[in-house]
Motif scaffolding. Structure first.
Motif, short mmCIF file in Angstrom:
data_model
loop_
_atom_site.label_atom_id
_atom_site.label_comp_id
_atom_site.label_asym_id
_atom_site.label_seq_id
_atom_site.Cartn_x
_atom_site.Cartn_y
_atom_site.Cartn_z
N ALA A 1 4.78 12.40 3.95
CA ALA A 1 4.50 11.31 2.98
C ALA A 1 5.31 9.96 3.38
CB ALA A 1 5.75 11.83 1.84
N VAL A 2 6.21 9.93 4.45
CA VAL A 2 6.72 8.65 5.06
C VAL A 2 5.34 7.82 5.64
CG1 VAL A 2 7.93 7.52 6.82
CG2 VAL A 2 8.93 9.29 5.52
N MET B 1 3.01 6.20 3.26
CA MET B 1 3.16 5.34 2.26
C MET B 1 3.84 4.05 2.90
SD MET B 1 3.04 6.36 -0.99
CE MET B 1 2.64 7.92 -1.62
N ARG B 2 3.57 3.94 4.16
CA ARG B 2 4.04 2.44 5.03
C ARG B 2 3.66 1.68 4.36
NH1 ARG B 2 6.99 3.60 9.19
NH2 ARG B 2 6.77 5.64 10.42
N GLY B 3 4.31 0.33 4.13
CA GLY B 3 3.99 -0.83 3.51
C GLY B 3 4.14 -0.89 1.96
N ARG B 4 4.32 0.21 1.50
CA ARG B 4 4.51 0.51 -0.11
C ARG B 4 5.94 0.99 -0.24
NH1 ARG B 4 -0.64 3.98 -1.50
NH2 ARG B 4 -0.31 4.69 0.58
N LEU C 1 7.20 4.72 -1.43
CA LEU C 1 7.89 5.65 -0.48
C LEU C 1 9.35 6.13 -0.87
CD1 LEU C 1 7.69 6.50 2.12
CD2 LEU C 1 8.71 4.66 3.30
N ILE C 2 10.22 5.27 -1.42
CA ILE C 2 11.38 5.73 -1.95
C ILE C 2 11.18 6.51 -3.02
CG2 ILE C 2 13.43 4.49 -3.18
CD1 ILE C 2 13.19 2.24 -1.41
N ALA C 3 10.22 6.25 -3.83
CA ALA C 3 10.16 7.18 -5.21
C ALA C 3 9.62 8.39 -4.75
CB ALA C 3 9.05 6.48 -6.07
N VAL C 4 8.67 8.67 -3.89
CA VAL C 4 8.11 9.97 -3.41
C VAL C 4 9.21 10.77 -2.60
CG1 VAL C 4 6.61 10.84 -1.74
CG2 VAL C 4 5.71 9.07 -3.34
N VAL D 1 17.94 8.20 7.10
CA VAL D 1 18.49 6.88 8.07
C VAL D 1 17.14 6.32 8.72
CG1 VAL D 1 20.13 6.56 9.94
CG2 VAL D 1 20.77 7.74 8.21
N MET D 2 16.72 7.18 9.40
CA MET D 2 15.33 6.76 10.20
C MET D 2 14.37 5.97 9.26
SD MET D 2 13.06 8.96 12.67
CE MET D 2 11.56 9.64 11.60
N LEU D 3 14.15 6.39 8.01
CA LEU D 3 13.32 5.65 6.91
C LEU D 3 13.89 4.30 6.58
CD1 LEU D 3 11.17 5.39 4.74
CD2 LEU D 3 12.37 6.96 3.20
N ALA D 4 15.19 4.31 6.48
CA ALA D 4 15.88 3.02 5.83
C ALA D 4 15.81 2.09 7.12
CB ALA D 4 17.23 3.17 5.52
#
Length: 466
Positions: free
Chosen positions: A110-111, A114-117, A121-124, A150-153
């Motif tokens: 999912a990450v 959703m890159r750039g959105r 991304l946070i919602a999903v 943490v990796m996503l943030a």
């Protein structure tokens, strides 16, 4: 010398939940010598035993002895066997699914998509973890997933508070709504003698509202940081270059089949509860089936599958046996005939309130109680036997009483420092509790207002089993 003495002094350590419950058990045993015994008359309506309001009468005093306290522990475990094995087998099943890599692979897939959105991304990610909490699939096991947050943030140039919010925070707001959570609503329904997972539609609506508000609150904070990094409470996480390019877990066809199977199996269980009157015991047995099939799809051999399932059971022994310890408190109160006396005492201040305010009072009481017993299953085992007859007496439906318990337990898990999963999650992300509490407090108040509104609506529509 004085300096050495002060260095050797032990810092205060919050007692473990089991210690607190045992102290409650001992205090209850002592109370049987002083609290007058009494009982209500009861009637059975549609197969459910209910207290008849206004029928409380004194009874012969029957205080418990020294050995009775420890016998109550044994009896509590036996009486709670069905619920204990429900929790253990759920842990075994989810361990098999998690060990297959399906959950991690699905999240990382999912990450990537959703890159750039950023908002999507946070919602999903938040919705995925919230669904995990609502179904009991992810609760205490969310802790290692905080590292993924943490990796996503870091990739989004955000801070560690966002990382905790979209993983731990989303999980426990889903846990609070818990429309298919065996550890909270399942246990509470069993004690309140309601059909298992009844009232699901109203809980799903509550889930959508609470998760939606949580995503909105998190996004407002994230967007503020994106516009001005200096407004972060923590400081943004710096991109560590090559570390971000670490090998990502695959999301294979097997993983998709496993997650699809689990989703379909849980959906079938909901159908079976409604159509075939399945009970807690059916769910415990069905968890074994789900785990076995998931392991077979994952390609585990019989030894690996067995040991993985048992490892998951072992991980939840702490949370499972706490149900029996909590039940021991009820055993003592019933043996000494003081349970109805306590219900009568509680009904005096709450009984003079209109049903809406009584339901809100139950929510507040459960919130405060969770500071001392931060365990959803343990709190259900202690609170619901008292709250169920109390609800009957004050004109609050048992379904509303269950939801008041759920909200009181669920919300406070996200802010009280006695919550083990919270403190562990903050440690993984490197977030001080003070900064997390400062960030969460406005959202906690919003949750509470929504909860009170939902409970008020539940009372007004006479929310029952369906």
């Amino acid at each position: 010398m004085d300096e050495n003495n002060s260095m050797n002094k032990k810092r205060f350590e919050m007692p473990d939940t089991y210690v607190i419950l045992f102290l409650v058990l001992v205090a209850t045993a002592i109370a049987t010598y002083f609290v007058p015994a009494g009982a209500y008359e009861r009637e059975t309506v549609d197969g459910v035993e209910r207290v008849i309001s206004g029928t409380f009468a004194s009874a012969d005093q029957n205080p418990v002895g020294f050995m009775d306290v420890f016998l109550a522990l044994q009896t509590g475990m036996i009486d709670s066997a069905g619920l204990i094995f429900l929790v253990l087998f759920a842990g075994g099943m989810f361990e098999v699914v998690e060990r297959s890599g399906a959950i991690t692979g699905g999240i990382m897939s999912a990450v990537d998509r959703m890159r750039g959105r950023e908002f999507m991304l946070i919602a999903v990610i938040s919705v995925l973890f919230a669904l995990g909490g609502a179904t009991g699939a992810v609760a205490n096991s969310v802790i290692p997933f905080v590292a993924i947050g943490v990796m996503l943030a870091r990739a989004l140039k955000l801070d560690a508070i966002v990382a905790v919010s979209i993983t731990f925070g989303a999980t426990f707001i889903g846990f609070a709504a818990g429309f298919l959570n065996p550890y909270t609503v399942g246990i509470a329904h069993s004690i309140a003698e309601l059909p298992l997972f009844s009232g699901m539609l109203f809980r799903i609506i509550s889930f959508i509202v609470l998760v939606g508000v949580t995503i909105w609150y998190t996004w407002l904070y994230a967007r503020r940081i994106m516009k001005d990094p200096s407004r972060s409470l923590m400081g943004i996480l710096e991109d560590e270059g090559d570390e971000m390019e670490m090998e990502k877990p695959p999301f294979t066809l097997r993983h998709k089949l496993i997650l699809s199977w689990v989703a379909l199996a849980l959906a079938f269980f909901v159908f079976a509860v409604i159509q075939f009157d399945w009970t807690t015991n059916h769910m415990a047995a069905f968890f074994i089936v789900i785990g076995l099939v998931s392991g077979i799809i994952a390609g585990m051999n019989y030894n690996t599958l067995t040991l993985t399932f048992l490892e998951g059971c072992k991980n939840l022994v702490y949370g499972a046996l706490i149900i029996g310890v909590a039940r021991a408190v009820l055993v003592v109160m019933e043996q000494a005939a003081i349970l109805d006396t306590l219900v009568q005492a509680l009904s005096v201040p709450i009984g003079v309130l209109p049903p809406v305010l009584a339901a809100i009072g139950m929510f507040i009481a459960n919130t405060l109680f969770n500071f001392f017993v931060p365990s959803g299953s343990g709190q259900a085992a202690i609170i619901m036997p008292i709250q169920t007859p109390l609800a009957d007496m004050v004109g609050v439906t048992r379904q509303v009483a269950v939801q008041a318990y759920q909200f009181g337990d669920g919300f406070s898990n996200s802010i009280f420092p006695t919550s083990g999963p919270l403190m562990a999650s903050l440690a993984v992300a490197g977030v001080p509790w003070i900064k997390w509490a400062k960030w969460l407090l406005p959202l906690f108040l919003i949750w509470s207002i929504i909860a009170m509104t939902i409970l008020a609506i539940g009372v007004m529509i006479n929310w029952g089993p369906l």
